[in-house]
Motif scaffolding. Structure first.
Motif, short mmCIF file in Angstrom:
data_model
loop_
_atom_site.label_atom_id
_atom_site.label_comp_id
_atom_site.label_asym_id
_atom_site.label_seq_id
_atom_site.Cartn_x
_atom_site.Cartn_y
_atom_site.Cartn_z
N THR A 98 -6.28 -12.01 -36.08
CA THR A 98 -5.93 -12.50 -34.66
C THR A 98 -4.85 -13.25 -35.05
O THR A 98 -4.75 -13.96 -36.19
CB THR A 98 -7.25 -13.52 -34.41
OG1 THR A 98 -8.45 -13.16 -34.22
CG2 THR A 98 -6.76 -14.53 -33.25
N THR A 99 -3.77 -13.06 -34.23
CA THR A 99 -2.51 -13.83 -34.38
C THR A 99 -2.49 -15.12 -34.21
O THR A 99 -3.45 -15.87 -33.28
CB THR A 99 -1.40 -13.09 -33.45
OG1 THR A 99 -1.28 -11.67 -33.67
CG2 THR A 99 -0.25 -14.07 -33.77
N TYR A 100 -1.83 -16.04 -35.01
CA TYR A 100 -2.17 -17.44 -35.12
C TYR A 100 -0.80 -18.07 -35.37
O TYR A 100 -0.50 -19.38 -34.98
CB TYR A 100 -2.93 -17.93 -36.23
CG TYR A 100 -2.66 -18.09 -37.64
CD1 TYR A 100 -2.03 -19.10 -38.30
CD2 TYR A 100 -2.39 -16.68 -38.37
CE1 TYR A 100 -1.58 -19.23 -39.58
CE2 TYR A 100 -1.72 -16.81 -39.48
CZ TYR A 100 -1.32 -18.07 -40.15
OH TYR A 100 -0.90 -17.90 -41.41
N ALA A 101 0.23 -17.25 -35.71
CA ALA A 101 1.62 -18.21 -36.28
C ALA A 101 2.57 -17.76 -34.90
O ALA A 101 2.60 -16.47 -34.88
CB ALA A 101 1.86 -17.97 -37.49
N SER A 102 3.11 -18.42 -34.39
CA SER A 102 4.28 -18.33 -33.42
C SER A 102 5.25 -17.53 -34.04
O SER A 102 5.82 -17.73 -35.18
CB SER A 102 4.63 -19.40 -32.65
OG SER A 102 5.12 -20.42 -33.50
N GLY A 103 6.09 -16.92 -33.26
CA GLY A 103 7.14 -16.11 -33.51
C GLY A 103 8.35 -16.80 -34.09
O GLY A 103 8.76 -17.66 -33.43
N LEU A 104 8.71 -16.07 -35.14
CA LEU A 104 9.99 -16.61 -35.94
C LEU A 104 10.95 -15.68 -35.90
O LEU A 104 10.98 -14.51 -35.68
CB LEU A 104 9.77 -16.85 -37.38
CG LEU A 104 8.48 -17.80 -37.88
CD1 LEU A 104 8.16 -17.76 -39.31
CD2 LEU A 104 8.82 -19.33 -37.41
N ILE A 105 12.22 -16.14 -35.49
CA ILE A 105 13.68 -15.21 -35.55
C ILE A 105 14.68 -16.00 -36.07
O ILE A 105 14.78 -17.21 -35.83
CB ILE A 105 13.52 -14.77 -34.14
CG1 ILE A 105 14.82 -13.64 -34.37
CG2 ILE A 105 14.14 -15.78 -33.16
CD1 ILE A 105 14.77 -12.81 -33.05
N GLN A 106 15.83 -15.56 -36.71
CA GLN A 106 16.89 -16.12 -37.13
C GLN A 106 17.95 -14.96 -36.88
O GLN A 106 17.87 -13.90 -37.07
CB GLN A 106 17.07 -16.60 -38.40
CG GLN A 106 16.43 -17.99 -38.60
CD GLN A 106 16.96 -19.12 -37.77
OE1 GLN A 106 18.38 -19.28 -37.93
NE2 GLN A 106 16.25 -19.71 -36.79
N GLY A 107 19.05 -15.50 -36.24
CA GLY A 107 20.14 -14.34 -36.11
C GLY A 107 19.82 -13.79 -34.81
O GLY A 107 19.23 -14.12 -34.03
N ASN A 108 20.46 -12.39 -34.84
CA ASN A 108 20.43 -11.58 -33.62
C ASN A 108 18.81 -10.90 -33.67
O ASN A 108 18.28 -10.39 -32.47
CB ASN A 108 21.65 -10.42 -33.36
CG ASN A 108 22.76 -11.12 -33.27
OD1 ASN A 108 22.81 -12.14 -32.59
ND2 ASN A 108 23.76 -10.78 -33.84
#
Length: 462
Positions: A234-244
């Motif tokens: 089950t997904t529990y951690a919200s999305g992470l992104i850096q850069g493009n």
């Protein structure tokens, strides 16, 4: 308590045997106190692929943040079968304390070539590699990318999870094994309503964590399971992104008991890695690290990190050797490194090609051996020297003026004493600093502005 290697191996074997009966979980091969360092496995690419190499590369680190490439950043082993190259290597410590290395069977970027196989090596301590083989994971007409390994205590087997296409969607498949030679039939491991790529799995006590890239939004998410069984996450951690864009999540414990998560840039023309940390992986909240705090291995792409002992760290450095070059990282622009370009010394955002423009031999000062001079790796015999206070790359003419202009004294960093500043030999009130990204020597002191002192502060790294 510190275990000897013999006791450590006996304990690992005993725990593995108990785990196979389902009585006890054995998530890693030694207590956290045993580990004092880290090893990073990766392949390499650079923007125009001058730094591309699809063999197994290794780097080591004491703090897990700043990395020393081994073997001059050349591969320590290269596949001799299949597509004769690898991507996405994982180095995994088995329950007996030894390592297995597993990697994608792909050389270069021709992603349309579908291999059903993975490369595999065995290694006692990563100073040599034996038993090279390829193992077939499935019979489908799809790829077998980015393998990750975990120990499933309830099965008494290792799970090998990888990216593949099934039913027209990108999913994770799994095969189980005890020896990394024969594997069970492939089955779907994680298949949400969107495509996924690049899973990384770590077992922590009774919880199995899976971090992955969501192909719908290009972000990294975390999922978890209390059993580690297929289709139980089950997904529990919200999305992470850096850069493009970002992919290839790399999750690992720290030797101090915390956690780090690394994300690889989507292509070699962007920044190589970003990193986050947390003290509680189950909380799902990650703090982005400042790029001043970490320096990934040169040109590294989609790798894996394993904890190692002090003896293993020393054996790796002894066997493969530390770089014969250094890089200089800017304090206030930590994505930029000192390089030469058309004879001008400057700081530029990495990565770039020719990537060797940023590599320097730091040698005893040409005018005073107590100082240092910087010889270019890719233009040997040429050094950084100042002329009209501007730093340029020039061939050594062996005059006293050249030797003086090319000599500097290392001092504690003007902005950070843990870093370094460089004072001119023949203009002792002047220091190397950048201005509009170009290097020069200017009068500076501890009373100079904070901005000027930061411009004159660098990290010597590799």
């Amino acid at each position: 308590m510190t275990l000897s290697r013999r006791d450590f191996t006996k304990a690992a074997l005993a725990s593995a045997a108990l785990a196979a009966t389902g009585v006890v979980s054995f998530p890693h091969a030694a207590s956290a106190a045993t580990y004092t360092a880290y090893v990073f496995a990766y392949f390499t690419e650079s923007p125009s692929f001058q730094g591309a190499d699809y063999g197994l590369h290794l780097a080591v680190s004491r703090d897990g943040l700043n990395w020393t490439p081994l073997n001059q950043n050349n591969p320590v082993v290269t596949p001799t079968a299949g597509q004769l190259g690898l991507r996405d290597p994982q180095v995994f410590r088995k329950n007996d304390g030894a390592f297995v290395v597993i990697a994608t069977d792909l050389k270069g970027t021709n992603f349309g070539l579908n291999s059903q196989y993975l490369h595999v090596w065995d290694s006692t301590d990563l100073t040599n590699f034996t038993g090279y083989r390829r193992i077939q994971m499935h019979t489908m007409n799809t790829h077998t990318w980015a393998p990750t390994v975990f120990w499933d205590a309830s099965r008494g087997q290792y799970g090998i999870v990888y990216s593949a296409d099934s039913g027209g969607r990108a999913v994770f498949m799994v095969n189980y094994t005890t020896d990394f030679r024969t594997v069970s039939a492939a089955q779907t491991f994680f298949s949400p309503s969107f495509g996924v790529l690049d899973g990384d799995i770590v077992v922590d006590g009774a919880t199995t964590y899976l971090y992955y890239k969501n192909l719908n939004d290009g972000r990294i998410y975390g999922a978890r399971s209390t059993t580690g069984a297929p289709n139980s996450f089950t997904t529990y951690a919200s999305g992470l992104i850096q850069g493009n864009a970002i992919e290839a999540p790399l999750l690992h414990r720290t030797n101090e008991g915390g956690w780090r998560l690394w994300g690889d840039s989507f292509s070699p023309v962007n920044n190589d890695y970003y990193a986050w940390s947390t003290s509680n992986v189950g909380g799902g909240s990650w703090t982005l690290l400042n790029q001043r705090d970490y320096t990934p291995p040169l040109n590294s792409k989609h790798g894996s990190i394993a904890q190692i002992t002090d003896a293993e760290y020393n054996a790796l450095v002894t066997r493969w050797g530390a770089p014969a070059w250094v890089r200089l990282k800017s304090s206030n622009f930590p994505d930029r490194f000192v390089r030469h370009l058309n004879g001008v010394a400057r700081i530029d955002a990495y990565p770039f090609d020719p990537y060797r423009d940023q590599l320097w031999r730091m040698v005893p000062g040409l005018a005073d051996a107590n100082g240092v001079s910087f010889e270019s790796i890719n233009v040997p015999g040429s050094y950084l020297r100042h002329s009209n206070y501007e730093l340029r790359l020039a061939a050594n003419d062996n005059t006293s003026t050249f030797r003086a202009d090319a000599t500097f004294y290392r001092t504690a960093g003007l902005a950070d004493s843990a870093w370094t500043s460089f004072r001119s030999y023949n203009f002792p009130d002047r220091y190397i600093r950048h201005s509009n990204y170009v290097l020069r020597i200017d009068p500076l002191s501890a009373s100079s502005s904070a901005s000027d002192r930061q411009d004159a502060t660098f990290r010597i790294t590799s």
